[in-house]
Design a protein around this motif. Structure first.
Motif, mmCIF file in Angstrom:
data_model
loop_
_atom_site.group_PDB
_atom_site.id
_atom_site.type_symbol
_atom_site.label_atom_id
_atom_site.label_comp_id
_atom_site.label_asym_id
_atom_site.label_seq_id
_atom_site.Cartn_x
_atom_site.Cartn_y
_atom_site.Cartn_z
ATOM 1 N N ASP A 155 0.845 -1.188 0.000
ATOM 2 C CA ASP A 155 0.000 0.000 0.000
ATOM 3 C C ASP A 155 0.883 1.242 0.000
ATOM 4 O OD1 ASP A 155 0.943 0.175 2.608
ATOM 5 O OD2 ASP A 155 -0.931 -0.509 3.517
ATOM 6 N N ASP A 156 0.256 2.428 0.072
ATOM 7 C CA ASP A 156 1.028 3.665 -0.016
ATOM 8 C C ASP A 156 2.064 3.787 1.085
ATOM 9 O OD1 ASP A 156 -0.286 4.427 -2.275
ATOM 10 O OD2 ASP A 156 -1.411 6.083 -1.383
ATOM 11 N N PRO A 180 5.223 11.308 -3.092
ATOM 12 C CA PRO A 180 3.778 11.199 -3.354
ATOM 13 C C PRO A 180 3.447 11.165 -4.845
ATOM 14 C CG PRO A 180 4.200 12.809 -1.631
ATOM 15 C CD PRO A 180 5.535 12.450 -2.227
ATOM 16 N N TRP A 181 4.213 11.900 -5.665
ATOM 17 C CA TRP A 181 3.994 11.889 -7.111
ATOM 18 C C TRP A 181 4.302 10.513 -7.684
ATOM 19 C CZ3 TRP A 181 6.481 11.193 -11.764
ATOM 20 C CH2 TRP A 181 5.907 11.773 -12.890
ATOM 21 N N LEU A 183 4.249 7.655 -6.133
ATOM 22 C CA LEU A 183 3.311 6.639 -5.635
ATOM 23 C C LEU A 183 2.151 6.416 -6.603
ATOM 24 C CD1 LEU A 183 3.015 7.475 -1.818
ATOM 25 C CD2 LEU A 183 4.175 5.525 -2.864
ATOM 26 N N LYS A 184 1.765 7.458 -7.331
ATOM 27 C CA LYS A 184 0.626 7.355 -8.243
ATOM 28 C C LYS A 184 1.004 6.776 -9.600
ATOM 29 C CE LYS A 184 -1.476 11.496 -6.225
ATOM 30 N NZ LYS A 184 -1.944 12.890 -6.494
ATOM 31 N N ARG A 185 2.316 6.553 -9.822
ATOM 32 C CA ARG A 185 2.748 6.256 -11.181
ATOM 33 C C ARG A 185 3.556 4.980 -11.353
ATOM 34 N NH1 ARG A 185 1.758 11.294 -10.222
ATOM 35 N NH2 ARG A 185 0.941 12.632 -11.895
ATOM 36 N N ARG A 188 3.215 -1.342 -7.969
ATOM 37 C CA ARG A 188 3.302 -1.500 -6.525
ATOM 38 C C ARG A 188 4.139 -2.738 -6.176
ATOM 39 N NH1 ARG A 188 -0.014 2.370 -5.228
ATOM 40 N NH2 ARG A 188 0.115 2.064 -2.992
ATOM 41 N N GLY A 220 -1.164 13.269 -15.128
ATOM 42 C CA GLY A 220 -1.952 13.970 -14.123
ATOM 43 C C GLY A 220 -1.155 15.107 -13.509
#
Length: 221
Positions: A155-156, A180-181, A183-185, A188, A220
């Motif tokens: 997870d994050d 954080p940037w 983590l979205k890309r 995992r 994004g």
């Protein structure tokens, strides 16, 4: 006794080698807390055989290696399990990573060895033993009965810790908005973390979110 047994028994595995768990601390979060708690209390008298299951990059091999180091387990991987001498491992905990790669006869004997008393067998794989192929009927029934604990994809919280550790390993202090940037890309998994940080280190020049956007695309905000 088959004709090749004496030759096989001359091949000795390193039964004291250290696991990979020392590379960095295993980060506990919602995605893995149940599995961590189960291994912390295992082996126990009621469950001599246990399977640790999770997708690629979920940290199952690392968690298993830390367990093996804590309990003094013999670590083996896949097909090399056939080289184990039962006299050397009887009564000892055994970690079998990539467990489905072991042959049916070896799996059957290792499960029986753990059940005979005093030992334990941790099977590590991407799928539960009930889903593995097995041609030996007696092995099939044993695999179907193996209890399973499951790791979810990172997870994050875990992925962020992985990124921070990988940046630190390379002596890089990333800007606060970069992790954080990322983590979205990124995928995992531990492998994706290492690949992303290595690419930034070798191709980005100055480590920044703008450099990451150039390498990974403007996905994004």
């Amino acid at each position: 006794m088959t004709g090749d047994e004496p030759e096989r028994r001359q091949m000795r595995l390193d039964l004291t080698r250290e696991g990979a768990g020392r590379e960095r601390p295993f980060v506990v979060s919602d995605c893995n807390a149940a599995a961590v708690a189960r291994l912390a209390a295992w082996p126990d008298a009621l469950t001599p055989v246990l399977a640790l299951v999770g997708p690629r990059g979920s940290g199952k091999s690392r968690l298993a290696a830390e367990w093996a180091e804590r309990v003094g387990a013999v670590p083996v991987h896949g097909a090399e399990a056939s080289l184990l001498d039962p006299l050397e491992v009887e009564g000892r905990p055994i970690l079998l990573d990539r467990a489905p790669d072991a042959d049916d006869e070896t799996l059957f004997h290792l499960i029986n060895l753990a059940r005979s008393g005093g030992g334990a067998l941790l099977l590590v794989a991407r799928s539960a033993p009930a889903a593995w192929q097995a041609t030996l009927p007696d092995l099939r029934s044993r695999l179907d009965a193996v209890p399973t604990v499951t790791l979810q994809p990172p997870d994050d919280a875990v992925l962020a810790e992985m990124l921070e550790a990988e940046f630190a390993r390379r002596s890089i202090a990333p800007p606060a908005d970069l992790i954080p940037w990322l983590l979205k890309r990124i995928e995992r998994s531990a492998g994706a973390v290492e690949t992303a940080v290595a690419r930034l280190d070798t191709e980005a020049g100055a480590i920044s979110r703008a450099a990451a956007r150039r390498l990974f695309g403007p996905l994004g905000p």
